[in-house]
Design an enzyme around this catalytic site. Structure first.
Site, PDB file in Angstrom:
ATOM      1  N   GLN A 159      34.848 -34.118 -97.282  1.00 34.36           N
ATOM      2  CA  GLN A 159      35.034 -35.384 -97.995  1.00 34.36           C
ATOM      3  C   GLN A 159      34.319 -36.520 -97.288  1.00 34.36           C
ATOM      4  O   GLN A 159      33.798 -36.378 -96.177  1.00 34.36           O
ATOM      5  CB  GLN A 159      36.533 -35.674 -98.136  1.00 34.36           C
ATOM      6  CG  GLN A 159      37.296 -35.587 -96.821  1.00 34.36           C
ATOM      7  CD  GLN A 159      38.799 -35.518 -97.021  1.00 34.36           C
ATOM      8  OE1 GLN A 159      39.537 -36.401 -96.566  1.00 34.36           O
ATOM      9  NE2 GLN A 159      39.275 -34.461 -97.687  1.00 34.36           N
ATOM     10  N   HIS A 181      34.696 -41.102 -97.194  1.00 27.60           N
ATOM     11  CA  HIS A 181      35.459 -42.263 -97.636  1.00 27.60           C
ATOM     12  C   HIS A 181      34.537 -43.468 -97.841  1.00 27.60           C
ATOM     13  O   HIS A 181      33.571 -43.660 -97.086  1.00 27.60           O
ATOM     14  CB  HIS A 181      36.517 -42.642 -96.601  1.00 27.60           C
ATOM     15  CG  HIS A 181      37.450 -41.530 -96.255  1.00 27.60           C
ATOM     16  ND1 HIS A 181      38.103 -40.777 -97.208  1.00 27.60           N
ATOM     17  CD2 HIS A 181      37.842 -41.032 -95.063  1.00 27.60           C
ATOM     18  CE1 HIS A 181      38.857 -39.879 -96.619  1.00 27.60           C
ATOM     19  NE2 HIS A 181      38.708 -39.998 -95.311  1.00 27.60           N
ATOM     20  N   GLU A 214      38.579 -44.172 -90.152  1.00 27.79           N
ATOM     21  CA  GLU A 214      39.688 -43.490 -89.483  1.00 27.79           C
ATOM     22  C   GLU A 214      39.217 -42.926 -88.144  1.00 27.79           C
ATOM     23  O   GLU A 214      38.033 -42.999 -87.791  1.00 27.79           O
ATOM     24  CB  GLU A 214      40.242 -42.372 -90.361  1.00 27.79           C
ATOM     25  CG  GLU A 214      39.249 -41.268 -90.667  1.00 27.79           C
ATOM     26  CD  GLU A 214      39.776 -40.276 -91.710  1.00 27.79           C
ATOM     27  OE1 GLU A 214      39.504 -39.074 -91.543  1.00 27.79           O
ATOM     28  OE2 GLU A 214      40.423 -40.697 -92.678  1.00 27.79           O
ATOM     29  N   HIS A 244      32.989 -35.420 -93.543  1.00 30.70           N
ATOM     30  CA  HIS A 244      33.867 -34.842 -92.531  1.00 30.70           C
ATOM     31  C   HIS A 244      34.863 -33.887 -93.156  1.00 30.70           C
ATOM     32  O   HIS A 244      35.132 -33.927 -94.366  1.00 30.70           O
ATOM     33  CB  HIS A 244      34.622 -35.947 -91.786  1.00 30.70           C
ATOM     34  CG  HIS A 244      35.561 -36.730 -92.664  1.00 30.70           C
ATOM     35  ND1 HIS A 244      35.135 -37.784 -93.435  1.00 30.70           N
ATOM     36  CD2 HIS A 244      36.885 -36.601 -92.914  1.00 30.70           C
ATOM     37  CE1 HIS A 244      36.163 -38.277 -94.116  1.00 30.70           C
ATOM     38  NE2 HIS A 244      37.244 -37.573 -93.814  1.00 30.70           N
ATOM     39  N   ARG A 246      35.973 -36.138-102.659  1.00 37.12           N
ATOM     40  CA  ARG A 246      35.853 -34.734-102.288  1.00 37.12           C
ATOM     41  C   ARG A 246      34.471 -34.244-102.671  1.00 37.12           C
ATOM     42  O   ARG A 246      34.086 -34.258-103.833  1.00 37.12           O
ATOM     43  CB  ARG A 246      36.959 -33.936-102.999  1.00 37.12           C
ATOM     44  CG  ARG A 246      37.159 -32.536-102.466  1.00 37.12           C
ATOM     45  CD  ARG A 246      38.307 -31.841-103.192  1.00 37.12           C
ATOM     46  NE  ARG A 246      39.596 -32.441-102.902  1.00 37.12           N
ATOM     47  CZ  ARG A 246      40.477 -32.809-103.814  1.00 37.12           C
ATOM     48  NH1 ARG A 246      40.217 -32.638-105.100  1.00 37.12           N
ATOM     49  NH2 ARG A 246      41.632 -33.338-103.472  1.00 37.12           N
TER      50      ARG A 246
END
Length: 315
Positions: free
Chosen positions: A94, A96, A113, A170, A190
């Site tokens: 995926q 972000h 993250e 990642h 995804r």
């Protein structure tokens, strides 16, 4: 002023398992739990206070009604989300979006993250980055399903740390237990899911256009630059400082007394046990305990043999 301990919020996932019970002793609602949202005000899973005068209140309510706990932050919503993830199977690959793309297309923040590897089985690996040099090459490799050529795989072990900015392709691999610190967002695109089917037999949805839109090309490899400070036999390591959060590892050997300068501090015990002393009050700490040290607490003492991952919002 007291620490604010929070109840875990469990999320069932197709790739989840039971390690959150075997490692942390949590009473799980199923044998396919992938995530503990340990500190969360996100509407998809809101933490509830376990102790003190705010017992039973939700974290988003504290943020809205008791800003004195957070030094009157100017951020509209609680900015961070802390998770513990159990990858019984490989997670989907995926990427972000950043804030600008996510606010335009998803009506919420983007997601940068980072991961602290609590444990990893021998041979465990993550997908971290890609090999495409241009966006056209990225599109072509995706269209041709050249996944082995596109994705970069990295072996991991207990104690490793990875910063995962928005735009990074990642995936967490099978056999990995991690503590994740992230912006408070649940937007995920995804890219690839091993042609896996959900519990109803359907192929899980992919988001190829969005993934191509938001992926950083060429990939950027963030370099770790840890800053280590000794406190007697204990150690505080700054793992990362970004535009959204700073993250530290507190390794307590016997005792650690530390001053707090941030508006508030989030903490999760990832290993070991001990006690937290704030003023005249002492609180037990066990692996899996998550709590907030609100504004007004200037010094804490931790005793025992344990490791905590702590974070502060930089917004």
């Amino acid at each position: 002023m007291q620490p604010i301990f929070l109840e875990p919020v469990f999320q069932s996932k197709i790739w989840g398992g039971e390690r959150l019970h075997s490692v942390f002793g949590f009473d799980l609602p199923s044998n396919q739990i992938g995530e503990d949202w340990a500190i969360s005000a996100h509407p998809h899973g809101v933490s509830v206070v376990q102790n003190g005068e705010f017992k039973g209140k939700k974290l988003n309510e504290l943020w809205e009604q008791h800003q004195e706990l957070f030094n009157h932050s100017k951020v509209a919503k609680f900015p961070l989300l802390i998770k513990i993830l159990d990858a019984e199977a490989d997670l989907s690959v995926q990427v972000h979006p950043d804030d600008a793309y996510a606010l335009e297309h998803e009506n919420e923040r983007g997601k940068t993250e980072c991961w602290y590897i609590i444990d990893a089985e021998p041979g465990a690996e993550i997908i971290y980055g890609h090999t495409a040099k241009t966006r056209e090459e990225l599109k072509d490799m995706i269209a041709a399903k050249e996944w082995d050529k596109l994705f970069r795989r990295v072996p991991v072990k207990k104690g490793d740390f990875y910063f995962v900015p928005s735009g990074t392709i990642h995936a967490i691999g099978k056999g990995i237990l991690i503590l994740e610190t992230q912006q408070s967002s649940d937007t995920t695109y995804r890219l690839y899911d091993y042609d896996r089917r959900d519990n109803e037999g359907n192929l899980r949805e992919l988001h190829l256009k969005q993934s191509i839109d938001v992926t950083t090309v060429p990939a950027i490899d963030p370099k770790n630059n840890f800053e280590v400070e000794k406190f007697g036999s204990s150690t505080v390591t700054k793992l990362v400082s970004s535009a959204f959060f700073s993250v530290n590892k507190w390794e307590v050997m016997t005792d650690l007394t530390i001053g707090l300068t941030a508006d508030y501090t989030l903490a999760t015990v990832v290993e070991g046990s001990g006690k937290l002393t704030v003023g005249d009050h002492t609180y037990p700490l066990a692996a899996g305990s998550s709590f907030i040290l609100p504004y007004g607490i200037k010094t804490v003492e931790i005793t025992g043999n344990l490791t905590l991952i702590t974070s502060n919002s930089e917004e």
